[in-house]
Design a protein around this motif. Structure first.
Motif, PDB file in Angstrom:
ATOM      1  N   VAL A  86      -2.683  22.976   4.950  1.00  0.00           N
ATOM      2  CA  VAL A  86      -3.297  24.083   4.214  1.00  0.00           C
ATOM      3  C   VAL A  86      -4.767  24.183   4.604  1.00  0.00           C
ATOM      4  N   ALA A  87      -5.213  25.392   4.926  1.00  0.00           N
ATOM      5  CA  ALA A  87      -6.623  25.614   5.274  1.00  0.00           C
ATOM      6  C   ALA A  87      -7.149  26.790   4.469  1.00  0.00           C
ATOM      7  N   TRP A  88      -8.393  26.683   3.984  1.00  0.00           N
ATOM      8  CA  TRP A  88      -9.013  27.850   3.362  1.00  0.00           C
ATOM      9  C   TRP A  88     -10.437  28.032   3.872  1.00  0.00           C
ATOM     10  N   THR A  89     -10.948  29.254   3.776  1.00  0.00           N
ATOM     11  CA  THR A  89     -12.362  29.525   4.033  1.00  0.00           C
ATOM     12  C   THR A  89     -12.862  30.390   2.878  1.00  0.00           C
ATOM     13  N   ASP A  90     -14.176  30.283   2.590  1.00  0.00           N
ATOM     14  CA  ASP A  90     -14.703  31.101   1.503  1.00  0.00           C
ATOM     15  C   ASP A  90     -15.807  32.030   1.990  1.00  0.00           C
ATOM     16  N   ASN A  91     -16.326  32.850   1.078  1.00  0.00           N
ATOM     17  CA  ASN A  91     -17.302  33.878   1.448  1.00  0.00           C
ATOM     18  C   ASN A  91     -18.665  33.286   1.802  1.00  0.00           C
ATOM     19  N   GLN A  92     -18.875  31.983   1.549  1.00  0.00           N
ATOM     20  CA  GLN A  92     -20.138  31.351   1.935  1.00  0.00           C
ATOM     21  C   GLN A  92     -19.976  30.501   3.193  1.00  0.00           C
ATOM     22  N   GLY A  93     -18.832  30.611   3.846  1.00  0.00           N
ATOM     23  CA  GLY A  93     -18.625  29.901   5.108  1.00  0.00           C
ATOM     24  C   GLY A  93     -18.140  28.470   4.954  1.00  0.00           C
ATOM     25  N   GLU A  94     -17.859  28.057   3.727  1.00  0.00           N
ATOM     26  CA  GLU A  94     -17.289  26.727   3.535  1.00  0.00           C
ATOM     27  C   GLU A  94     -15.803  26.780   3.890  1.00  0.00           C
ATOM     28  N   ALA A  95     -15.264  25.609   4.223  1.00  0.00           N
ATOM     29  CA  ALA A  95     -13.855  25.554   4.596  1.00  0.00           C
ATOM     30  C   ALA A  95     -13.297  24.189   4.250  1.00  0.00           C
ATOM     31  N   ARG A  96     -11.999  24.117   4.206  1.00  0.00           N
ATOM     32  CA  ARG A  96     -11.350  22.853   3.897  1.00  0.00           C
ATOM     33  C   ARG A  96      -9.944  22.892   4.507  1.00  0.00           C
ATOM     34  N   VAL A  97      -9.525  21.783   5.101  1.00  0.00           N
ATOM     35  CA  VAL A  97      -8.167  21.654   5.638  1.00  0.00           C
ATOM     36  C   VAL A  97      -7.565  20.358   5.117  1.00  0.00           C
ATOM     37  N   ASP A  98      -6.367  20.409   4.603  1.00  0.00           N
ATOM     38  CA  ASP A  98      -5.685  19.200   4.170  1.00  0.00           C
ATOM     39  C   ASP A  98      -4.214  19.286   4.532  1.00  0.00           C
ATOM     40  N   GLU A  99      -3.574  18.125   4.575  1.00  0.00           N
ATOM     41  CA  GLU A  99      -2.160  18.046   4.940  1.00  0.00           C
ATOM     42  C   GLU A  99      -1.397  17.207   3.934  1.00  0.00           C
ATOM     43  N   ALA A 100      -0.117  17.462   3.847  1.00  0.00           N
ATOM     44  CA  ALA A 100       0.738  16.592   3.032  1.00  0.00           C
ATOM     45  C   ALA A 100       2.119  16.532   3.675  1.00  0.00           C
ATOM     46  N   LEU A 101       2.773  15.438   3.407  1.00  0.00           N
ATOM     47  CA  LEU A 101       4.126  15.255   3.907  1.00  0.00           C
ATOM     48  C   LEU A 101       5.095  16.049   3.022  1.00  0.00           C
ATOM     49  N   ILE A 102       6.035  16.755   3.646  1.00  0.00           N
ATOM     50  CA  ILE A 102       7.086  17.408   2.878  1.00  0.00           C
ATOM     51  C   ILE A 102       8.097  16.345   2.488  1.00  0.00           C
ATOM     52  N   THR A 103       8.451  16.291   1.209  1.00  0.00           N
ATOM     53  CA  THR A 103       9.378  15.233   0.753  1.00  0.00           C
ATOM     54  C   THR A 103      10.689  15.848   0.270  1.00  0.00           C
TER      55      THR A 103
END
Lengths: 103, 144
Positions: A86-103
């Motif tokens: 999952v990745a997101w970006t916001d209107n101030q240029g911040e971002a975050r990417v994370d992952e998880a295992l599908i169970t």
């Protein structure tokens, strides 16, 4: 640094039920702080969900999505043991990417 | 007119994501920028046809306009995008979800509502734009 995205993806009867929580203030730009100054708008504008580099869900958002956006959706054709990113970006240029295992 | 599935790149050093392609057509940009419901609908190509193939779950009464749970789904063939619009919000388009093949045309989230009004769901398929709507009472504004 934005807080980690919380991800849960569980396969039941061939369908993966995905729940995503993205901690974020989602400030509307319409609210004032204690001293009467307007708090600047700060909200996630885009998010993208991939499995094995294939897009499985994407979204565009405005500040009308509640604080700490919570999303639930369902996928077929994905399997337990694969990683959901999952990745997101916001209107101030911040971002975050994370992952998880599908169970 | 169809929105293409997104592509993304991550700058690994910074761990930052730059997301491009997802739902970025000019008409959608206009719709998100719209300040009135009329403008938003015009940006989407005019008032869509009502459809009974769209389902929309919302409380009839929301105590807190900052946190209104909403579940949307579409049984329309070839559903590509589902948009949530709130006619009384200062920017009516709340979100647009895009569904590649293999993903059910279903999503649940939580939205803000400025006050009592109507929530519209616009569904974009290969055959055009379709809609459903529901009025909702809000006790406390979600925008102040």
């Amino acid at each position: 640094m934005p807080k980690p995205i919380r991800i849960r993806a569980r396969v039941r009867n061939g369908i993966a039920d995905v729940m995503i929580l993205m901690p974020h203030p989602m400030e509307t730009g319409l609210r004032q702080d204690e001293s009467g100054n307007t708090k600047p708008a700060h909200f996630i504008t885009r998010m993208l969900v991939t499995v094995a580099e294939r897009t499985v869900f994407s979204a565009r958002m405005s500040f009308a999505v509640s604080q700490d956006p919570l999303l639930n959706f369902r996928l077929s054709g994905v399997f337990a043991g694969e990683r959901l990113r999952v990745a997101w970006t916001d209107n101030q240029g911040e971002a975050r990417v994370d992952e998880a295992l599908i169970t | 007119m169809l929105l293409t599935a997104g592509a993304w790149t991550a700058a690994s050093a910074a761990g930052a994501a730059q997301i491009t392609g997802a739902a970025s057509l000019p008409d959608l940009e206009l719709a998100f920028a719209a300040r009135t419901f009329t403008e938003a609908i015009a940006a989407l190509g005019g008032m869509p046809k009502l459809s009974t193939q769209i389902s929309l779950e919302l409380p009839q009464l929301a105590e807190n306009g900052a946190l209104v749970p909403i579940t949307v789904s579409s049984q329309l063939r070839g559903t590509r995008d589902i948009l949530i619009l709130v006619d009384v919000n200062p920017q009516p388009v709340a979100a647009c979800f895009s569904f590649p093949d293999g993903t059910e045309a279903y999503a649940a989230t939580r939205i803000r509502m400025a006050h009592s009004g109507t929530v519209y769901i616009a569904v974009r398929t290969e055959e055009g734009l379709f809609a459903a709507s529901r009025a909702i009472q809000v006790t406390v504004s979600g925008c102040s």
